[in-house]
Write a protein that holds these residues in place. Structure first.
Motif, PDB file in Angstrom:
ATOM      1  N   ILE A  83       0.835  -1.204   0.000  1.00  0.00           N
ATOM      2  CA  ILE A  83       0.000   0.000   0.000  1.00  0.00           C
ATOM      3  C   ILE A  83       0.870   1.254   0.000  1.00  0.00           C
ATOM      4  N   ALA A  84       2.013   1.211   0.690  1.00  0.00           N
ATOM      5  CA  ALA A  84       2.893   2.388   0.736  1.00  0.00           C
ATOM      6  C   ALA A  84       3.415   2.720  -0.652  1.00  0.00           C
ATOM      7  N   THR A  85       3.812   1.691  -1.405  1.00  0.00           N
ATOM      8  CA  THR A  85       4.275   1.918  -2.772  1.00  0.00           C
ATOM      9  C   THR A  85       3.148   2.456  -3.639  1.00  0.00           C
ATOM     10  N   ALA A  86       1.959   1.892  -3.471  1.00  0.00           N
ATOM     11  CA  ALA A  86       0.806   2.367  -4.237  1.00  0.00           C
ATOM     12  C   ALA A  86       0.552   3.846  -3.959  1.00  0.00           C
ATOM     13  N   ARG A  87       0.629   4.232  -2.693  1.00  0.00           N
ATOM     14  CA  ARG A  87       0.383   5.645  -2.349  1.00  0.00           C
ATOM     15  C   ARG A  87       1.458   6.547  -2.955  1.00  0.00           C
ATOM     16  N   ASP A  88       2.717   6.128  -2.881  1.00  0.00           N
ATOM     17  CA  ASP A  88       3.796   6.938  -3.456  1.00  0.00           C
ATOM     18  C   ASP A  88       3.586   7.140  -4.957  1.00  0.00           C
ATOM     19  N   LEU A  89       3.153   6.077  -5.645  1.00  0.00           N
ATOM     20  CA  LEU A  89       2.908   6.189  -7.080  1.00  0.00           C
ATOM     21  C   LEU A  89       1.747   7.146  -7.365  1.00  0.00           C
ATOM     22  N   LEU A  90       0.701   7.067  -6.574  1.00  0.00           N
ATOM     23  CA  LEU A  90      -0.426   7.966  -6.774  1.00  0.00           C
ATOM     24  C   LEU A  90      -0.040   9.417  -6.509  1.00  0.00           C
ATOM     25  N   GLU A  91       0.831   9.633  -5.544  1.00  0.00           N
ATOM     26  CA  GLU A  91       1.317  10.998  -5.292  1.00  0.00           C
ATOM     27  C   GLU A  91       2.004  11.558  -6.538  1.00  0.00           C
ATOM     28  N   LYS A  92       2.788  10.707  -7.203  1.00  0.00           N
ATOM     29  CA  LYS A  92       3.464  11.146  -8.438  1.00  0.00           C
ATOM     30  C   LYS A  92       2.447  11.415  -9.545  1.00  0.00           C
ATOM     31  N   GLY A  93       1.394  10.602  -9.587  1.00  0.00           N
ATOM     32  CA  GLY A  93       0.338  10.844 -10.565  1.00  0.00           C
ATOM     33  C   GLY A  93      -0.365  12.167 -10.322  1.00  0.00           C
ATOM     34  N   VAL A  94      -0.600  12.491  -9.057  1.00  0.00           N
ATOM     35  CA  VAL A  94      -1.217  13.772  -8.712  1.00  0.00           C
ATOM     36  C   VAL A  94      -0.310  14.918  -9.143  1.00  0.00           C
ATOM     37  N   GLU A  95       0.987  14.771  -8.882  1.00  0.00           N
ATOM     38  CA  GLU A  95       1.953  15.798  -9.292  1.00  0.00           C
ATOM     39  C   GLU A  95       1.959  15.985 -10.807  1.00  0.00           C
ATOM     40  N   SER A  96       1.604  14.920 -11.542  1.00  0.00           N
ATOM     41  CA  SER A  96       1.570  14.992 -13.007  1.00  0.00           C
ATOM     42  C   SER A  96       0.210  15.432 -13.539  1.00  0.00           C
ATOM     43  N   ASP A  97      -0.688  15.845 -12.638  1.00  0.00           N
ATOM     44  CA  ASP A  97      -2.019  16.338 -13.012  1.00  0.00           C
ATOM     45  C   ASP A  97      -2.881  15.263 -13.674  1.00  0.00           C
ATOM     46  N   ASP A  98      -2.719  14.024 -13.255  1.00  0.00           N
ATOM     47  CA  ASP A  98      -3.563  12.956 -13.772  1.00  0.00           C
ATOM     48  C   ASP A  98      -4.824  12.868 -12.921  1.00  0.00           C
ATOM     49  N   PRO A  99      -6.011  13.089 -13.515  1.00  0.00           N
ATOM     50  CA  PRO A  99      -7.241  13.067 -12.721  1.00  0.00           C
ATOM     51  C   PRO A  99      -7.569  11.691 -12.147  1.00  0.00           C
ATOM     52  N   VAL A 100      -7.139  10.629 -12.840  1.00  0.00           N
ATOM     53  CA  VAL A 100      -7.438   9.285 -12.347  1.00  0.00           C
ATOM     54  C   VAL A 100      -6.635   9.010 -11.073  1.00  0.00           C
ATOM     55  N   SER A 101      -5.363   9.375 -11.074  1.00  0.00           N
ATOM     56  CA  SER A 101      -4.544   9.229  -9.856  1.00  0.00           C
ATOM     57  C   SER A 101      -5.082  10.114  -8.741  1.00  0.00           C
ATOM     58  N   THR A 102      -5.523  11.310  -9.092  1.00  0.00           N
ATOM     59  CA  THR A 102      -6.070  12.237  -8.097  1.00  0.00           C
ATOM     60  C   THR A 102      -7.290  11.629  -7.422  1.00  0.00           C
ATOM     61  N   TYR A 103      -8.158  11.027  -8.219  1.00  0.00           N
ATOM     62  CA  TYR A 103      -9.329  10.331  -7.667  1.00  0.00           C
ATOM     63  C   TYR A 103      -8.907   9.164  -6.775  1.00  0.00           C
ATOM     64  N   SER A 104      -7.997   8.339  -7.272  1.00  0.00           N
ATOM     65  CA  SER A 104      -7.604   7.137  -6.526  1.00  0.00           C
ATOM     66  C   SER A 104      -6.951   7.504  -5.198  1.00  0.00           C
ATOM     67  N   LEU A 105      -6.073   8.522  -5.196  1.00  0.00           N
ATOM     68  CA  LEU A 105      -5.421   8.913  -3.945  1.00  0.00           C
ATOM     69  C   LEU A 105      -6.433   9.547  -2.996  1.00  0.00           C
ATOM     70  N   GLY A 106      -7.321  10.369  -3.529  1.00  0.00           N
ATOM     71  CA  GLY A 106      -8.339  10.959  -2.664  1.00  0.00           C
ATOM     72  C   GLY A 106      -9.189   9.897  -1.998  1.00  0.00           C
ATOM     73  N   ARG A 107      -9.600   8.918  -2.756  1.00  0.00           N
ATOM     74  CA  ARG A 107     -10.418   7.847  -2.198  1.00  0.00           C
ATOM     75  C   ARG A 107      -9.621   7.026  -1.180  1.00  0.00           C
ATOM     76  N   MET A 108      -8.349   6.752  -1.493  1.00  0.00           N
ATOM     77  CA  MET A 108      -7.513   5.992  -0.558  1.00  0.00           C
ATOM     78  C   MET A 108      -7.381   6.729   0.777  1.00  0.00           C
ATOM     79  N   LEU A 109      -7.136   8.030   0.741  1.00  0.00           N
ATOM     80  CA  LEU A 109      -6.929   8.792   1.968  1.00  0.00           C
ATOM     81  C   LEU A 109      -8.189   8.823   2.826  1.00  0.00           C
ATOM     82  N   ILE A 110      -9.341   8.892   2.176  1.00  0.00           N
ATOM     83  CA  ILE A 110     -10.595   8.918   2.935  1.00  0.00           C
ATOM     84  C   ILE A 110     -10.914   7.542   3.506  1.00  0.00           C
ATOM     85  N   GLU A 111     -10.771   6.514   2.692  1.00  0.00           N
ATOM     86  CA  GLU A 111     -11.135   5.163   3.132  1.00  0.00           C
ATOM     87  C   GLU A 111     -10.146   4.581   4.127  1.00  0.00           C
ATOM     88  N   GLN A 112      -8.890   4.969   4.032  1.00  0.00           N
ATOM     89  CA  GLN A 112      -7.870   4.397   4.908  1.00  0.00           C
ATOM     90  C   GLN A 112      -7.321   5.416   5.905  1.00  0.00           C
TER      91      GLN A 112
END
Length: 408
Positions: free
Chosen positions: A274-303
């Motif tokens: 999960i830690a690796t998954a979160r780090d990757l999503l952070e990079k996706g957010v930095e790259s302005d990818d809306p799909v990564s932004t959604y996935s990280l937002g959902r992860m932070l709320i659910e976990q």
């Protein structure tokens, strides 16, 4: 020839990982055409080869222009010889032996102890003989290795077909790239020039060969590497992990971060992390990818487990993805505004997000909209609106809606 040796040395490094059981499973004793994600694959050339159980291997390399073909082998040994004997044993038991020496022979010490490599060019006639023979023995002094040639005809022919694509020019390359895009592009890839294909609608039997041919055409764009990884993943092919890793970590292709994070988050083809998954999503957010932004937002709320900072940031990211027009984010944000996951319920605002998602064909969003009009969500009951959105959800294949319509 330098390219051939580079391929050989790279493979030897991987073979040590295979011994330790940490690399992909290897099929021994039969020739294979090497595709992206395979152990012996290398971009820029087309190869076919075989690995023995002692990790000796033979590899035939065809350059992209179709001008040269080389054969190389890595065999046990500590000292180089000035010449080698190449012997093909034909199916009738006869043997054809050739001595290679001088400038015709290239010698290299791979990055593995107790192994040496030899390589030399082949004529078209030589290649035909290899494909027709039963086995090939390379002898260097007292050391030798015999490689079965089972499967070599199919494998080398496949490499030749890929070579023809790469030599066909920019128009053919553009055609295969377009075919790959049409079959495997993500609908919300901001870098893609086409509308894309939803996961459920993607046919890996169409997408995979199209993207492999786009790959064979040369000068592989990061988008094609990602799309081939996506096609592999839809087919349940573990090579998806390597392709998506390269697309994310090497190419920094925005949406690839989300795809790779999904594999680590679910433990698909790799150990769940999960830690690796979160780090990757952070990079996706930095790259302005809306799909990564959604996935990280959902992860932070659910976990988030009560961590206010994570939950607040998760809500911000989820809203950002919803406002960027990503339907799953619109649906989830709307649903969570109704059920109280996002603090106090707000059914009126939820309706606006769910309507946007439902308008794109999101059946689950349509069902959530229908349920808003039952009368216990904070909005007035509206049977007509309920039935309208229930039918829309059923049309999109939502099973709950289909079952409800049967009851009605």
């Amino acid at each position: 020839m330098t390219q051939l040796i580079r391929v050989l040395c790279a493979v030897l490094a991987l073979c040590s990982a295979v011994r330790a059981g940490s690399a992909q499973q290897v099929v021994f004793e039969e020739w294979h055409y090497h595709q992206p994600g395979d152990l012996l694959f290398d971009e820029g050339v087309h190869t076919a080869g075989v690995i023995l159980e002692d990790y000796s291997f033979a590899i035939m390399v065809l350059d992209a222009e179709g001008k040269n073909t080389a054969i190389g082998a890595v065999i046990p040994g500590t000292d180089f010889q000035d010449s080698v004997k190449s012997t093909l044993t034909m199916t009738d038991g006869s043997a054809r032996t050739l001595t290679i020496t001088g400038d015709q022979l290239r010698r290299e010490r791979p990055k593995a102890p107790g192994m040496v490599s030899y390589s030399f060019f082949l004529s078209d006639e030589d290649v035909e003989l290899f494909q027709a023979a039963r086995d090939w023995t390379l002898q260097a002094g007292d050391q030798s290795a015999t490689f079965p040639l089972a499967g070599s005809r199919v494998a080398v022919d496949a490499a030749r077909e890929a070579q023809k694509i790469s030599a066909a020019g920019p128009e053919v390359r553009a055609e295969w790239i377009a075919a790959c895009d049409a079959a495997a592009a993500h609908p919300y890839d901001s870098e893609s020039p086409v509308p894309g294909v939803a996961w459920d609608d993607m046919d890996p039997d169409v997408a995979t060969p199209a993207c492999l041919n786009a790959y064979a055409a040369g000068e592989v764009p990061p988008r094609i590497r990602y799309e081939l990884g996506r096609a592999y993943d839809k087919a349940g092919d573990s090579r998806a992990l390597e392709l998506l890793t390269k697309a994310a970590r090497d190419d920094h292709y925005p949406i690839a971060y989300n795809a790779l994070a999904t594999l680590y988050g679910t433990g698909t083809y790799t150990t769940r992390n999960i830690a690796t998954a979160r780090d990757l999503l952070e990079k996706g957010v930095e790259s302005d990818d809306p799909v990564s932004t959604y996935s990280l937002g959902r992860m932070l709320i659910e976990q988030g487990k009560g961590a206010t900072d994570d939950i607040d940031r998760g809500r911000t990211l989820l809203l950002e993805a919803a406002e960027a027009g990503y339907p799953p984010a619109q649906r989830v944000y709307g649903q969570w505004l109704v059920d109280g996951t996002l603090a106090a319920g707000d059914p009126e605002r939820a309706k606006s997000f769910l309507e946007k998602a439902a308008a794109t064909g999101d059946a689950d969003a349509a069902l959530a909209l229908a349920q808003l009009y039952v009368g216990d969500s904070g909005l007035p009951a509206d049977p007509r609106a309920y039935l309208k959105y229930l039918k829309l959800a059923a049309k999109g294949g939502n099973q709950t809606a289909l079952d409800a319509l049967k009851l009605d």
